[in-house]
Design a protein around this motif. Sequence first.
Motif, PDB file in Angstrom:
ATOM      1  N   ASN A  13       0.823  -1.212   0.000  1.00 49.91           N
ATOM      2  CA  ASN A  13       0.000   0.000   0.000  1.00 49.91           C
ATOM      3  C   ASN A  13       0.857   1.263   0.000  1.00 49.91           C
ATOM      4  O   ASN A  13       0.503   2.274  -0.618  1.00 49.91           O
ATOM      5  N   LEU A  14       1.997   1.199   0.686  1.00 47.36           N
ATOM      6  CA  LEU A  14       2.904   2.341   0.708  1.00 47.36           C
ATOM      7  C   LEU A  14       3.457   2.607  -0.684  1.00 47.36           C
ATOM      8  O   LEU A  14       3.525   3.763  -1.135  1.00 47.36           O
ATOM      9  N   TYR A  15       3.841   1.545  -1.377  1.00 53.55           N
ATOM     10  CA  TYR A  15       4.372   1.699  -2.735  1.00 53.55           C
ATOM     11  C   TYR A  15       3.321   2.308  -3.659  1.00 53.55           C
ATOM     12  O   TYR A  15       3.625   3.185  -4.474  1.00 53.55           O
ATOM     13  N   GLN A  16       2.080   1.838  -3.526  1.00 49.48           N
ATOM     14  CA  GLN A  16       1.007   2.397  -4.346  1.00 49.48           C
ATOM     15  C   GLN A  16       0.787   3.874  -4.022  1.00 49.48           C
ATOM     16  O   GLN A  16       0.503   4.673  -4.918  1.00 49.48           O
ATOM     17  N   GLU A  17       0.937   4.235  -2.764  1.00 48.77           N
ATOM     18  CA  GLU A  17       0.789   5.639  -2.376  1.00 48.77           C
ATOM     19  C   GLU A  17       1.905   6.482  -2.979  1.00 48.77           C
ATOM     20  O   GLU A  17       1.680   7.617  -3.425  1.00 48.77           O
ATOM     21  N   VAL A  18       3.114   5.929  -3.002  1.00 50.87           N
ATOM     22  CA  VAL A  18       4.244   6.621  -3.625  1.00 50.87           C
ATOM     23  C   VAL A  18       3.963   6.844  -5.113  1.00 50.87           C
ATOM     24  O   VAL A  18       4.133   7.952  -5.642  1.00 50.87           O
ATOM     25  N   LEU A  19       3.511   5.785  -5.798  1.00 52.33           N
ATOM     26  CA  LEU A  19       3.195   5.904  -7.219  1.00 52.33           C
ATOM     27  C   LEU A  19       2.065   6.905  -7.449  1.00 52.33           C
ATOM     28  O   LEU A  19       2.127   7.737  -8.357  1.00 52.33           O
ATOM     29  N   LEU A  20       1.021   6.797  -6.628  1.00 50.38           N
ATOM     30  CA  LEU A  20      -0.137   7.670  -6.792  1.00 50.38           C
ATOM     31  C   LEU A  20       0.248   9.136  -6.618  1.00 50.38           C
ATOM     32  O   LEU A  20      -0.232  10.010  -7.357  1.00 50.38           O
ATOM     33  N   THR A  21       1.125   9.408  -5.650  1.00 51.94           N
ATOM     34  CA  THR A  21       1.580  10.782  -5.426  1.00 51.94           C
ATOM     35  C   THR A  21       2.249  11.342  -6.676  1.00 51.94           C
ATOM     36  O   THR A  21       2.009  12.489  -7.074  1.00 51.94           O
ATOM     37  N   HIS A  22       3.067  10.513  -7.320  1.00 50.68           N
ATOM     38  CA  HIS A  22       3.764  10.963  -8.525  1.00 50.68           C
ATOM     39  C   HIS A  22       2.823  11.062  -9.711  1.00 50.68           C
ATOM     40  O   HIS A  22       2.942  11.981 -10.529  1.00 50.68           O
ATOM     41  N   VAL A  23       1.897  10.127  -9.821  1.00 48.15           N
ATOM     42  CA  VAL A  23       0.930  10.189 -10.916  1.00 48.15           C
ATOM     43  C   VAL A  23       0.095  11.457 -10.812  1.00 48.15           C
ATOM     44  O   VAL A  23      -0.177  12.121 -11.818  1.00 48.15           O
ATOM     45  N   LYS A  24      -0.297  11.809  -9.587  1.00 46.59           N
ATOM     46  CA  LYS A  24      -1.085  13.021  -9.385  1.00 46.59           C
ATOM     47  C   LYS A  24      -0.299  14.255  -9.819  1.00 46.59           C
ATOM     48  O   LYS A  24      -0.873  15.212 -10.360  1.00 46.59           O
ATOM     49  N   THR A  25       1.019  14.227  -9.601  1.00 55.29           N
ATOM     50  CA  THR A  25       1.857  15.338 -10.052  1.00 55.29           C
ATOM     51  C   THR A  25       1.805  15.448 -11.571  1.00 55.29           C
ATOM     52  O   THR A  25       1.640  16.547 -12.130  1.00 55.29           O
ATOM     53  N   PHE A  26       1.920  14.301 -12.252  1.00 55.59           N
ATOM     54  CA  PHE A  26       1.864  14.275 -13.708  1.00 55.59           C
ATOM     55  C   PHE A  26       0.505  14.754 -14.206  1.00 55.59           C
ATOM     56  O   PHE A  26       0.412  15.589 -15.118  1.00 55.59           O
ATOM     57  N   ILE A  27      -0.563  14.216 -13.630  1.00 53.74           N
ATOM     58  CA  ILE A  27      -1.911  14.572 -14.061  1.00 53.74           C
ATOM     59  C   ILE A  27      -2.165  16.058 -13.851  1.00 53.74           C
ATOM     60  O   ILE A  27      -2.772  16.732 -14.698  1.00 53.74           O
ATOM     61  N   SER A  28      -1.676  16.587 -12.735  1.00 56.31           N
ATOM     62  CA  SER A  28      -1.875  17.996 -12.416  1.00 56.31           C
ATOM     63  C   SER A  28      -1.217  18.897 -13.451  1.00 56.31           C
ATOM     64  O   SER A  28      -1.838  19.842 -13.963  1.00 56.31           O
ATOM     65  N   PHE A  29       0.051  18.624 -13.781  1.00 54.85           N
ATOM     66  CA  PHE A  29       0.702  19.518 -14.732  1.00 54.85           C
ATOM     67  C   PHE A  29       0.212  19.272 -16.157  1.00 54.85           C
ATOM     68  O   PHE A  29       0.190  20.189 -16.984  1.00 54.85           O
ATOM     69  N   GLN A  30      -0.264  18.061 -16.455  1.00 57.89           N
ATOM     70  CA  GLN A  30      -0.872  17.826 -17.760  1.00 57.89           C
ATOM     71  C   GLN A  30      -2.154  18.640 -17.921  1.00 57.89           C
ATOM     72  O   GLN A  30      -2.413  19.217 -18.981  1.00 57.89           O
ATOM     73  N   ASP A  31      -2.944  18.697 -16.866  1.00 57.28           N
ATOM     74  CA  ASP A  31      -4.175  19.491 -16.898  1.00 57.28           C
ATOM     75  C   ASP A  31      -3.862  20.978 -17.080  1.00 57.28           C
ATOM     76  O   ASP A  31      -4.574  21.688 -17.800  1.00 57.28           O
ATOM     77  N   ARG A  32      -2.787  21.436 -16.425  1.00 62.90           N
ATOM     78  CA  ARG A  32      -2.399  22.840 -16.585  1.00 62.90           C
ATOM     79  C   ARG A  32      -1.953  23.124 -18.015  1.00 62.90           C
ATOM     80  O   ARG A  32      -2.257  24.184 -18.579  1.00 62.90           O
TER      81      ARG A  32
END
Length: 201
Positions: free
Chosen positions: A55-74
Amino acid sequence: MLEQENISTSAIKILEAATDLFSRDNFDAVSIKQIAAASGVNSALISYYYGGKKNLYQEVLLTHVKTFISFQDRIRAQSISPLAKLRLYVDTIAKIQSEHPYHIHLIFRELLMPNPTFEGFVKNYLYRPHQFMAELVEEAIAAGEINTKMQPTHVAFNLESIILFFFLMRTHVIMLGNFEEGREIEYLYKDIDSFLETLKK
């Protein structure tokens, strides 16, 4: 019972330490003991906050994916040409990697060599960068910036391959190409332009 401020601090320390460790080694190579030592917290807190290493690894991945999704939306919201958006996309990845040289390997590793345990996660989240790239290609074709009979998703795959390889090998590109720090990005842009030029033939 720990105060809320201490709970948040410990959870953040664990996440940051896990991110650094997982970015340098794959999921199986990193142990709970290593994460606890690097974060300076009791290993029991990892299970308490995150429910274990998976679950920790998935949280690490999710945190980074959210960064990507956020700047893609911008980038999507920018009133600039599709190829200018592509350049901004590359610039943003370069900035992230400059701040955290190895963190970007996390997402790319799961795309290139997915761990079967996280197959569902990869499909749900890590395919989004490809969807974004395919959108940019479709927009560029519609705007006449890219001239090709290839399917947009195939062009996107090729662009992603160029970009992924560059950022995974960036340190070696600088060394082997004798680039000054920061000038290696110009090489990447030339590589992308060369590929787009071949589509016209």
